[in-house]
Design a protein around this motif. Structure first.
Motif, short mmCIF file in Angstrom:
data_model
loop_
_atom_site.label_atom_id
_atom_site.label_comp_id
_atom_site.label_asym_id
_atom_site.label_seq_id
_atom_site.Cartn_x
_atom_site.Cartn_y
_atom_site.Cartn_z
N ILE A 11 0.84 -1.20 0.00
CA ILE A 11 0.00 0.00 0.00
C ILE A 11 0.87 1.25 0.00
N LYS A 12 0.25 2.39 -0.33
CA LYS A 12 0.96 3.67 -0.32
C LYS A 12 0.77 4.33 1.04
N ASP A 62 -3.41 10.85 4.49
CA ASP A 62 -3.18 10.67 3.07
C ASP A 62 -2.61 9.30 2.72
N SER A 63 -2.61 8.39 3.69
CA SER A 63 -2.19 7.01 3.41
C SER A 63 -3.35 6.20 2.84
N ASP A 64 -3.02 5.10 2.17
CA ASP A 64 -4.05 4.24 1.58
C ASP A 64 -4.96 3.65 2.65
N LYS A 65 -6.15 3.24 2.21
CA LYS A 65 -7.17 2.70 3.09
C LYS A 65 -7.65 1.36 2.53
N GLU A 67 -9.16 -2.38 2.06
CA GLU A 67 -10.34 -3.03 2.63
C GLU A 67 -9.94 -4.27 3.41
N GLY A 68 -10.77 -4.62 4.38
CA GLY A 68 -10.53 -5.85 5.14
C GLY A 68 -9.98 -5.61 6.53
N ILE A 69 -10.61 -6.22 7.52
CA ILE A 69 -10.20 -6.03 8.91
C ILE A 69 -8.76 -6.48 9.14
N ARG A 70 -8.36 -7.55 8.51
CA ARG A 70 -6.99 -8.07 8.73
C ARG A 70 -5.91 -7.09 8.29
N ASN A 71 -6.28 -6.13 7.49
CA ASN A 71 -5.30 -5.14 7.03
C ASN A 71 -5.02 -4.06 8.07
N TYR A 72 -5.62 -4.17 9.26
CA TYR A 72 -5.46 -3.12 10.26
C TYR A 72 -5.00 -3.65 11.62
N THR A 73 -4.33 -4.78 11.64
CA THR A 73 -3.80 -5.27 12.91
C THR A 73 -2.62 -4.39 13.35
N ASN A 74 -2.42 -4.32 14.65
CA ASN A 74 -1.26 -3.60 15.16
C ASN A 74 0.03 -4.18 14.59
N LEU A 76 0.61 -5.57 11.63
CA LEU A 76 0.85 -5.12 10.26
C LEU A 76 1.18 -3.63 10.22
N MET A 77 0.50 -2.85 11.05
CA MET A 77 0.77 -1.41 11.08
C MET A 77 2.17 -1.13 11.62
N ALA A 78 2.61 -1.93 12.59
CA ALA A 78 3.97 -1.80 13.10
C ALA A 78 4.98 -2.14 12.00
N SER A 79 4.64 -3.14 11.19
CA SER A 79 5.50 -3.52 10.07
C SER A 79 5.61 -2.39 9.05
N ASP A 80 4.51 -1.67 8.83
CA ASP A 80 4.54 -0.49 7.95
C ASP A 80 5.60 0.50 8.42
N ILE A 81 5.57 0.79 9.72
CA ILE A 81 6.47 1.81 10.27
C ILE A 81 7.91 1.33 10.21
N ALA A 82 8.13 0.07 10.51
CA ALA A 82 9.49 -0.49 10.41
C ALA A 82 9.98 -0.39 8.96
#
Length: 286
Positions: A11-12, A62-65, A67-74, A76-82
């Motif tokens: 995602i962006k 302005d980040s992508d959104k 679909e799907g609940i699994r796309n918003y786990t802590n 995965l979001m921590a992995s984004d930041i890393a």
């Protein structure tokens, strides 16, 4: 602040940078229902000391959104930041999070402890503690934690009333909405909130926490696998944590905590007393 976009985990993501180019890193993670601009009153007091990286979490700003609940786990979001830190070739950061961003910061401390030299969690209690509260206690301070995990109904009720719901959320503070309206930040928050998929993404954030993150944190705490990162806890006199045994509860999952209640402010203390919040962040890093 300089604006950037990058592709991480398919995602962006949007983030901004500023401060000292080659200085120590301070990573800022916002909460619900906001974006990186929630730090606008804090950053001016930090940028002379750090390289600032402030991120729009997936689903927000302005980040992508996706679909799907699994796309918003802590997780995965921590992995984004890393991933953002890796792209910037940054190997260590003072990670500061407010509200939902603090939950992502906590997960980073479990999954990427080598990236964090200091941790600051602002206006949160452990997720496993919040969901252990009685119905009476939850109704007073955490009603949205229950409402927003219900399937389908919240988006039905919010649809067509997005502005009213956001205004209600951002009016929880003495003169807060008027302050946001006067400096233009309300319009930016509203613009983000009205983007396609934004409301659903925010609801998915809470739903993922309840369905996926909560059992994992419960398991971590039960295993007595405590974090060893020096952690600053800040909470507001008129916020959700007022009157709660904040340090005592956090010591069940973090070995080294230092906590302060900030006076004359509410949950959105970054908006209300940004300079004072910055002073505590700086002092903890001495």
């Amino acid at each position: 602040m300089d604006s950037h976009y990058t592709n991480i985990n398919g995602i962006k993501l949007h983030y901004v940078t500023g401060g000292i180019e080659n200085g120590p890193v301070c990573l800022l993670l916002h909460g619900f229902p906001e974006s990186w601009i929630t730090w606008r009153n804090v950053i001016p007091h930090l940028e002379e000391h750090y390289k600032i990286v402030a991120v729009d979490l997936r689903g927000y700003g302005d980040s992508d959104k996706p679909e799907g609940i699994r796309n918003y786990t802590n997780k995965l979001m921590a992995s984004d930041i890393a991933g953002i830190l890796a792209e910037l070739k940054l190997t260590s950061a003072y990670v500061v999070g407010h509200d939902r961003g603090a939950r992502v910061a906590r997960r980073m401390a479990y999954d990427y402890p080598e990236l964090i030299n200091r941790l600051a969690l602002i206006e949160i209690m452990p997720m496993e503690y919040v969901y252990s509260l009685s119905a009476e206690e939850a109704a007073k301070k955490y009603w949205h934690w229950v409402f927003q995990v219900v399937s389908d109904l919240p988006e039905t009720l919010i649809s067509g009333k997005e502005e009213e719901y956001l205004k209600f959320l951002l009016s929880r503070g003495d003169g807060l909405f008027e302050r946001l309206n006067s400096d233009g930040s309300w319009e930016e928050y509203l613009s983000h909130w009205k983007k396609p998929g934004a409301v659903k993404a925010a609801l998915s954030d809470y739903r993922a926490s309840y369905k996926f993150d909560l059992p994992e944190y419960q398991e971590m705490v039960e295993s007595e696998d405590k974090l060893n990162i020096d952690t600053l806890l800040l909470w507001a006199e008129n916020g959700n944590l007022s009157g709660l045994p904040v340090e005592e509860i956090w010591k069940q999952s973090i070995n080294n905590v230092t906590g302060y209640e900030l006076k004359n402010c509410g949950h959105y203390l970054l908006e209300e007393i940004g300079e004072e919040v910055a002073k505590y962040i700086l002092e903890f890093d001495k």
